[in-house]
Design a protein around this motif. Sequence first.
Motif, PDB file in Angstrom:
ATOM      1  N   MET A   1       0.841  -1.184   0.000  1.00  0.00           N
ATOM      2  CA  MET A   1       0.000   0.000   0.000  1.00  0.00           C
ATOM      3  C   MET A   1       0.882   1.242   0.000  1.00  0.00           C
ATOM      4  O   MET A   1       1.672   1.448   0.899  1.00  0.00           O
ATOM      5  N   LYS A   2       0.720   2.031  -1.005  1.00  0.00           N
ATOM      6  CA  LYS A   2       1.448   3.282  -1.106  1.00  0.00           C
ATOM      7  C   LYS A   2       0.586   4.385  -0.498  1.00  0.00           C
ATOM      8  O   LYS A   2      -0.609   4.475  -0.770  1.00  0.00           O
ATOM      9  N   LYS A   3       1.188   5.213   0.331  1.00  0.00           N
ATOM     10  CA  LYS A   3       0.442   6.297   0.970  1.00  0.00           C
ATOM     11  C   LYS A   3      -0.099   7.255  -0.088  1.00  0.00           C
ATOM     12  O   LYS A   3       0.604   7.616  -1.031  1.00  0.00           O
ATOM     13  N   ASN A   4      -1.362   7.644   0.062  1.00  0.00           N
ATOM     14  CA  ASN A   4      -1.951   8.588  -0.877  1.00  0.00           C
ATOM     15  C   ASN A   4      -2.748   9.687  -0.167  1.00  0.00           C
ATOM     16  O   ASN A   4      -3.552  10.360  -0.777  1.00  0.00           O
ATOM     17  N   MET A   5      -2.506   9.864   1.132  1.00  0.00           N
ATOM     18  CA  MET A   5      -3.191  10.904   1.904  1.00  0.00           C
ATOM     19  C   MET A   5      -2.165  11.810   2.560  1.00  0.00           C
ATOM     20  O   MET A   5      -1.250  11.343   3.235  1.00  0.00           O
ATOM     21  N   GLY A   6      -2.340  13.105   2.379  1.00  0.00           N
ATOM     22  CA  GLY A   6      -1.468  14.070   3.015  1.00  0.00           C
ATOM     23  C   GLY A   6      -1.921  14.383   4.431  1.00  0.00           C
ATOM     24  O   GLY A   6      -2.979  13.944   4.892  1.00  0.00           O
ATOM     25  N   SER A   7      -1.113  15.179   5.135  1.00  0.00           N
ATOM     26  CA  SER A   7      -1.415  15.481   6.533  1.00  0.00           C
ATOM     27  C   SER A   7      -2.660  16.356   6.678  1.00  0.00           C
ATOM     28  O   SER A   7      -3.410  16.215   7.645  1.00  0.00           O
ATOM     29  N   ALA A   8      -2.908  17.256   5.740  1.00  0.00           N
ATOM     30  CA  ALA A   8      -4.106  18.101   5.815  1.00  0.00           C
ATOM     31  C   ALA A   8      -5.365  17.247   5.657  1.00  0.00           C
ATOM     32  O   ALA A   8      -6.357  17.453   6.369  1.00  0.00           O
ATOM     33  N   ASP A   9      -5.326  16.304   4.738  1.00  0.00           N
ATOM     34  CA  ASP A   9      -6.459  15.404   4.520  1.00  0.00           C
ATOM     35  C   ASP A   9      -6.729  14.566   5.764  1.00  0.00           C
ATOM     36  O   ASP A   9      -7.869  14.388   6.185  1.00  0.00           O
ATOM     37  N   ARG A  10      -5.665  14.071   6.383  1.00  0.00           N
ATOM     38  CA  ARG A  10      -5.811  13.283   7.606  1.00  0.00           C
ATOM     39  C   ARG A  10      -6.376  14.133   8.740  1.00  0.00           C
ATOM     40  O   ARG A  10      -7.227  13.673   9.508  1.00  0.00           O
ATOM     41  N   ALA A  11      -5.941  15.381   8.844  1.00  0.00           N
ATOM     42  CA  ALA A  11      -6.423  16.264   9.905  1.00  0.00           C
ATOM     43  C   ALA A  11      -7.917  16.551   9.747  1.00  0.00           C
ATOM     44  O   ALA A  11      -8.667  16.558  10.727  1.00  0.00           O
ATOM     45  N   VAL A  12      -8.356  16.769   8.524  1.00  0.00           N
ATOM     46  CA  VAL A  12      -9.782  17.020   8.269  1.00  0.00           C
ATOM     47  C   VAL A  12     -10.606  15.802   8.653  1.00  0.00           C
ATOM     48  O   VAL A  12     -11.666  15.922   9.286  1.00  0.00           O
ATOM     49  N   ARG A  13     -10.119  14.620   8.311  1.00  0.00           N
ATOM     50  CA  ARG A  13     -10.850  13.398   8.657  1.00  0.00           C
ATOM     51  C   ARG A  13     -10.933  13.210  10.172  1.00  0.00           C
ATOM     52  O   ARG A  13     -11.969  12.800  10.691  1.00  0.00           O
ATOM     53  N   ILE A  14      -9.856  13.519  10.875  1.00  0.00           N
ATOM     54  CA  ILE A  14      -9.874  13.383  12.331  1.00  0.00           C
ATOM     55  C   ILE A  14     -10.841  14.378  12.959  1.00  0.00           C
ATOM     56  O   ILE A  14     -11.568  14.044  13.904  1.00  0.00           O
TER      57      ILE A  14
ATOM     58  N   CYS B   1      -0.810  13.327  -1.046  1.00  0.00           N
ATOM     59  CA  CYS B   1       0.526  13.348  -0.446  1.00  0.00           C
ATOM     60  C   CYS B   1       1.391  14.371  -1.195  1.00  0.00           C
ATOM     61  O   CYS B   1       1.297  14.498  -2.413  1.00  0.00           O
ATOM     62  N   PRO B   2       2.238  15.067  -0.444  1.00  0.00           N
ATOM     63  CA  PRO B   2       3.141  15.979  -1.136  1.00  0.00           C
ATOM     64  C   PRO B   2       4.135  15.186  -2.005  1.00  0.00           C
ATOM     65  O   PRO B   2       4.529  14.081  -1.657  1.00  0.00           O
ATOM     66  N   ALA B   3       4.492  15.765  -3.119  1.00  0.00           N
ATOM     67  CA  ALA B   3       5.409  15.089  -4.049  1.00  0.00           C
ATOM     68  C   ALA B   3       6.806  15.004  -3.449  1.00  0.00           C
ATOM     69  O   ALA B   3       7.289  15.953  -2.839  1.00  0.00           O
ATOM     70  N   LYS B   4       7.442  13.852  -3.607  1.00  0.00           N
ATOM     71  CA  LYS B   4       8.817  13.673  -3.126  1.00  0.00           C
ATOM     72  C   LYS B   4       9.781  14.294  -4.127  1.00  0.00           C
ATOM     73  O   LYS B   4       9.604  14.157  -5.327  1.00  0.00           O
ATOM     74  N   LYS B   5      10.802  14.950  -3.587  1.00  0.00           N
ATOM     75  CA  LYS B   5      11.773  15.607  -4.478  1.00  0.00           C
ATOM     76  C   LYS B   5      12.996  14.750  -4.655  1.00  0.00           C
ATOM     77  O   LYS B   5      13.404  14.001  -3.881  1.00  0.00           O
TER      78      LYS B   5
END
Length: 68
Positions: free
Chosen positions: A1-14, A64-68
Amino acid sequence: MKKNMGSADRAVRILLIVAIAILYFGNIVTGTLGIVLLVVAAVFLLTSLLSFCPLYTLVGINTCPAKK
């Protein structure tokens, strides 16, 4: 499972989980609607803890934010 949720999305869900819990346990929302909302809250909790949403995969969304 590759992460596809950013921290803002997780915060809104919580925040939604907390709001649903307050409504249900404060007896504001009861009956079938209350149970449905608790199931939704449980799914939100699980997806927030895993940082993975299967529906996002089907739709092609990645917050998720893009990895550089």
